[in-house]
Design an enzyme around this catalytic site. Structure first.
Site, PDB file in Angstrom:
ATOM      1  N   ASP A 194       0.857  -1.190   0.000  1.00 33.88           N
ATOM      2  CA  ASP A 194       0.000   0.000   0.000  1.00 33.88           C
ATOM      3  C   ASP A 194       0.891   1.237   0.000  1.00 33.88           C
ATOM      4  OD1 ASP A 194      -1.849   1.990   0.448  1.00 33.88           O
ATOM      5  OD2 ASP A 194      -2.580   1.209   2.363  1.00 33.88           O
ATOM      6  N   GLU A 220      -2.139  -1.416  -3.346  1.00 35.88           N
ATOM      7  CA  GLU A 220      -3.233  -0.532  -2.910  1.00 35.88           C
ATOM      8  C   GLU A 220      -2.831   0.933  -3.075  1.00 35.88           C
ATOM      9  OE1 GLU A 220      -4.914  -1.799   0.768  1.00 35.88           O
ATOM     10  OE2 GLU A 220      -5.180   0.235   1.522  1.00 35.88           O
ATOM     11  N   ASP A 269     -14.494   2.414   2.796  1.00 39.81           N
ATOM     12  CA  ASP A 269     -14.440   2.446   4.259  1.00 39.81           C
ATOM     13  C   ASP A 269     -15.852   2.740   4.760  1.00 39.81           C
ATOM     14  OD1 ASP A 269     -14.282   3.512   6.992  1.00 39.81           O
ATOM     15  OD2 ASP A 269     -12.130   3.208   6.706  1.00 39.81           O
ATOM     16  N   GLU A 329      -9.958  -5.930   6.629  1.00 37.42           N
ATOM     17  CA  GLU A 329      -8.684  -5.395   7.099  1.00 37.42           C
ATOM     18  C   GLU A 329      -8.681  -5.356   8.625  1.00 37.42           C
ATOM     19  OE1 GLU A 329      -7.796  -1.460   5.666  1.00 37.42           O
ATOM     20  OE2 GLU A 329      -5.710  -1.670   6.306  1.00 37.42           O
TER      21      GLU A 329
HETATM   22 MG    MG Z   1      -4.675   1.956   2.465  1.00 39.21          MG
END
Ligand code: MG
Length: 386
Positions: A194, A220, A269, A329
């Site tokens: 990421d 990511e 998210d 996650e």
């Molecule tokens: Mg991230």
């Protein structure tokens, strides 16, 4: 069942070990939780992702419009919040405030109806979840390499099937640390990377070419969130799957990502993109574009629990007899707010999470910690995210 009160709480805590990633250093945690209380005394919890003081302001703005509404009509409540902020908040902090209240409404609804949120979302299609470990942040420790290897061994012992590390420190450094951690994790634990949009397309492609033989799980946020052409070109020129979306809001943001062929894996998210109500719509949209979803989550067990219930309900796409469990996650970095504030942590056993069967989100806040960590100082720039 009417809503009678909505109270935001800003909590903060200094970190024992400051760390950094591709963008900046962090020395503390700061989060905004929200408690929604009903006329019979039932209450539910939500959480917003992003700058906590600003989310609190957003919640304070919204609450006057929805006190008195029936929490069982949570989609109606979502629409009221959305329309009240549409002209000013099509993306960004208002969406985090909406998300926090929305998640709390789902928790309330589950408690009123005595059903877990996953059942209310439509049913548990995936009873077992595979969390992946987010960690491997960089510190100023003189024993950094040993620390990272120890961390890799810990994740293996815990049974994690995948782990994610930060890149974006410069190509040579990235290649060095990716090799170090891939060797430490071995072939049985997938490694994802990421960069938090640290690179332009050429840099991101160079990194891909240097490490793609390592069977990387995904890359990511390789490039700027608005660089849709860069995202697409990268997908066309590397076989590393490309992931992104933690900076996108609402179905409209994800529609742009999908229409531009930007990602293989969408990462909404739930505590920022519009809550459980909106992320369910995003999942439908992703399915229509044949994209995978692995939600981004960061914060307390409120956010993590919301992600668990969400992926428990995800459709199989495509369906088959032998299928991997969906992933969420799971941030493994130091976070006393996550570990102290929430009672009844959902357990990770042998790298697996069983979807909770308790009403609502299946977690409870230990309210004595709301005073211990309460922060009314309006300190800025202390939020940690990834
Ligand atoms: Mg991230």
């Amino acid at each position: 069942m009417k809503i009678v009160d909505i109270t935001p709480y800003v909590l903060s805590q200094e970190l024992e070990t400051p760390f950094y990633f591709s963008q900046w250093h962090y020395a503390s945690r700061k989060i905004c939780l929200v408690k929604v209380t009903l006329e019979d005394g039932t209450y539910g919890w939500g959480e917003g992702y992003g700058p906590a003081d600003m989310i609190k302001t957003g919640i304070d703005f919204l609450k006057g419009f929805i006190i008195g509404e029936n929490v069982l009509e949570n989609e109606k409540i979502w629409q009221i919040m959305y329309l009240r902020t549409l002209d000013f908040g099509r993306s960004g902090i208002f969406n985090s405030a909406i998300s926090a209240i929305d998640v709390a409404c789902w928790d309330c609804k589950g408690k009123v109806l005595q059903q877990p949120v996953s059942v209310l979302l439509g049913g548990v299609k995936n009873p077992i979840i595979h969390p992946y470990a987010t960690g491997f942040y960089f510190t100023d420790s003189p024993t950094l390499e040993d620390d990272l290897i120890k961390e890799a061994n810990y994740y293996k012992e815990q049974g994690f099937r995948a782990a994610k590390m930060k890149v974006g420190l410069g190509i040579e450094k990235d290649v060095y640390y990716v090799n170090l951690l891939k060797n430490a994790l071995g072939d049985d634990v997938k490694l994802m990377i990421d960069s938090n949009h640290a690179y332009n397309y050429r840099e991101a492609l160079e990194l891909c070419k240097r490490i793609e033989h390592l069977n990387i799980g995904w890359f990511e946020e390789p490039v700027h969130p608005e660089d849709f052409k860069g995202y697409k070109a990268l997908r066309e020129n590397t076989h590393i799957p490309i992931a992104g979306g933690e900076c996108e809001y609402l179905k409209h943001g994800f529609k742009r990502l999908f229409e531009n062929d930007s990602v293989d894996i969408a990462q909404p998210d739930i505590c920022a993109t519009g809550g459980l109500t909106e992320v369910k719509r995003i999942a439908t949209l992703a399915q229509s574009y044949h994209k995978d979803i692995v939600p981004h989550s960061w914060g307390t067990w409120i956010a993590i629990s919301a992600a668990i219930h969400f992926v428990a309900n995800l459709d199989q796409n495509p369906g088959r007899m032998f299928r991997n469990a969906p992933m969420i996650e799971l941030d493994r970095t130091e976070n006393p707010l996550r570990d102290d504030v929430i009672e009844h942590h959902i357990e990770v056993i042998n790298g697996e999470i069983k979807v909770p069967e308790l009403p609502g989100l299946g977690i409870e806040v230990n309210q004595k910690y709301l005073n211990k960590y309460g922060d009314n100082s309006s300190k800025q720039s202390l939020e940690v995210w990834q």
